[in-house]
Design a protein around this motif. Structure first.
Motif, PDB file in Angstrom:
ATOM      1  N   ASN A   1       0.841  -0.850   0.053  1.00  0.00           N
ATOM      2  CA  ASN A   1      -0.021   0.148   0.251  1.00  0.00           C
ATOM      3  C   ASN A   1       1.365   0.794   0.792  1.00  0.00           C
ATOM      4  OD1 ASN A   1      -2.370  -1.872   0.151  1.00  0.00           O
ATOM      5  ND2 ASN A   1      -2.263  -1.832   2.313  1.00  0.00           N
TER       6      ASN A   1
ATOM      7  N   LYS B   1       0.119   4.044   0.980  1.00  0.00           N
ATOM      8  CA  LYS B   1       0.193   4.849   2.832  1.00  0.00           C
ATOM      9  C   LYS B   1       1.171   4.889   3.411  1.00  0.00           C
ATOM     10  CE  LYS B   1      -3.569   5.385   6.091  1.00  0.00           C
ATOM     11  NZ  LYS B   1      -5.586   4.778   6.561  1.00  0.00           N
TER      12      LYS B   1
ATOM     13  N   LYS C   1      -2.568   7.447   9.490  1.00  0.00           N
ATOM     14  CA  LYS C   1      -2.638   6.525   9.873  1.00  0.00           C
ATOM     15  C   LYS C   1      -3.948   6.670  10.744  1.00  0.00           C
ATOM     16  CE  LYS C   1      -1.030   2.354  12.005  1.00  0.00           C
ATOM     17  NZ  LYS C   1       0.006   1.237  12.600  1.00  0.00           N
TER      18      LYS C   1
ATOM     19  N   GLY D   1      -6.061   8.576   9.695  1.00  0.00           N
ATOM     20  CA  GLY D   1      -7.041   8.989   9.128  1.00  0.00           C
ATOM     21  C   GLY D   1      -7.924  10.488   9.160  1.00  0.00           C
TER      22      GLY D   1
ATOM     23  N   LYS E   1       0.251   7.202  -8.250  1.00  0.00           N
ATOM     24  CA  LYS E   1      -0.366   6.980  -7.779  1.00  0.00           C
ATOM     25  C   LYS E   1      -0.853   7.750  -6.372  1.00  0.00           C
ATOM     26  CE  LYS E   1       0.313   2.858  -8.765  1.00  0.00           C
ATOM     27  NZ  LYS E   1       1.323   2.309  -9.447  1.00  0.00           N
ATOM     28  N   GLN E   2      -1.880   8.116  -5.737  1.00  0.00           N
ATOM     29  CA  GLN E   2      -2.354   8.576  -4.431  1.00  0.00           C
ATOM     30  C   GLN E   2      -1.813   7.771  -3.545  1.00  0.00           C
ATOM     31  OE1 GLN E   2      -3.029  11.617  -4.973  1.00  0.00           O
ATOM     32  NE2 GLN E   2      -2.971  11.234  -6.676  1.00  0.00           N
ATOM     33  N   LEU E   3      -2.907   8.617  -2.304  1.00  0.00           N
ATOM     34  CA  LEU E   3      -2.317   7.662  -1.025  1.00  0.00           C
ATOM     35  C   LEU E   3      -2.953   6.126  -0.659  1.00  0.00           C
ATOM     36  CD1 LEU E   3      -0.735   8.268   1.110  1.00  0.00           C
ATOM     37  CD2 LEU E   3      -2.649   9.895   3.263  1.00  0.00           C
ATOM     38  N   ALA E   4      -4.340   6.326  -1.382  1.00  0.00           N
ATOM     39  CA  ALA E   4      -5.331   5.062  -0.962  1.00  0.00           C
ATOM     40  C   ALA E   4      -4.805   3.554  -2.143  1.00  0.00           C
ATOM     41  CB  ALA E   4      -6.836   5.459  -1.415  1.00  0.00           C
ATOM     42  N   ASP E   5      -3.804   3.865  -3.389  1.00  0.00           N
ATOM     43  CA  ASP E   5      -3.838   3.361  -3.992  1.00  0.00           C
ATOM     44  C   ASP E   5      -2.026   1.637  -3.106  1.00  0.00           C
ATOM     45  OD1 ASP E   5      -5.204   4.348  -5.567  1.00  0.00           O
ATOM     46  OD2 ASP E   5      -3.549   4.715  -6.728  1.00  0.00           O
ATOM     47  N   LYS E   6      -2.500   0.651  -4.683  1.00  0.00           N
ATOM     48  CA  LYS E   6      -1.582  -0.324  -4.326  1.00  0.00           C
ATOM     49  C   LYS E   6      -0.042   0.412  -4.632  1.00  0.00           C
ATOM     50  CE  LYS E   6      -3.960  -3.575  -2.078  1.00  0.00           C
ATOM     51  NZ  LYS E   6      -3.108  -3.884  -1.231  1.00  0.00           N
TER      52      LYS E   6
END
Length: 196
Positions: free
Chosen positions: A2, A4, A24, A26, A120-125
């Motif tokens: 991840n 993130k 972490k 949110g 990628k963004q923070l929520a991506d893999k």
């Protein structure tokens, strides 16, 4: 892996455990903290792109059909950086690459290619699996971040760790390949990192 988690690890390394905890959990970040995360995300994307271009290529194979012998690049699942081979009816066939398409005289083809990772963004893999190792991406991200912020000595330290992690990843990935590929992967030249 991840994105993130990689950003959280990088935040801890650069001494921003407070932001890491907020990410972490949110929580909503301040403008300054959000800018730090966005900069690290930029550095992550640059590192992932560099690894794909220079060290551990991402590969894919797709099947296409065409009545005009032209296989348009924009319909590929990923953004191709290099066409490796084209096969039709179980045999490799000649092909030419043009700016907008691959030309091969066949109705149906299997195209093997290397591709560039998407942003990628923070929520991506990550585009990479655990085989490459999270440390490669974390160290590269931190090295890039330190350089952007003018911390040259820290950038050199993390760049050295990054290059060692890349070497280790290449050697691990070479374990499953035939002998000739192992020699190339283990003894290949790694060009110096190009900072953008």
């Amino acid at each position: 892996m991840n994105v993130k988690d990689i950003i959280i690890s990088a935040l801890k390394i650069i001494g921003r455990a407070d932001i890491a905890a907020a990410v972490k959990g949110g929580e909503t970040l301040s403008a300054q903290d959000s800018e730090t995360v966005e900069t690290l995300l930029y550095c992550f994307n640059a590192t992932e792109d560099e690894i794909a271009r220079n060290y551990v290529p991402l590969t894919s194979c797709e099947v296409f059909t065409s009545t005009s012998d032209k296989f348009l690049l924009f319909i590929f699942k990923h953004t191709p950086s290099r066409i490796l081979r084209v096969r039709s009816e179980g045999k490799e066939i000649p092909f030419e690459v043009f700016p907008e398409y691959v030309y091969a005289q066949a109705f149906e083809v299997y195209i093997d290619y290397e591709y560039l990772p998407s942003k990628k963004q923070l929520a991506d893999k990550s585009s990479y699996s655990d085989e490459v190792g999270e440390n490669v991406l974390v160290y590269g991200t931190v090295a890039e971040y330190c350089l952007i912020n003018g911390e040259i000595e820290s950038a050199d330290v993390w760049e050295s760790k990054y290059r060692s992690a890349v070497d280790a990843a290449q050697n691990r990935l070479a374990q499953g390949k035939d002998t000739e590929d192992k020699k190339l992967a283990a003894g290949g030249y790694i060009p110096p990192r190009r900072w953008v």
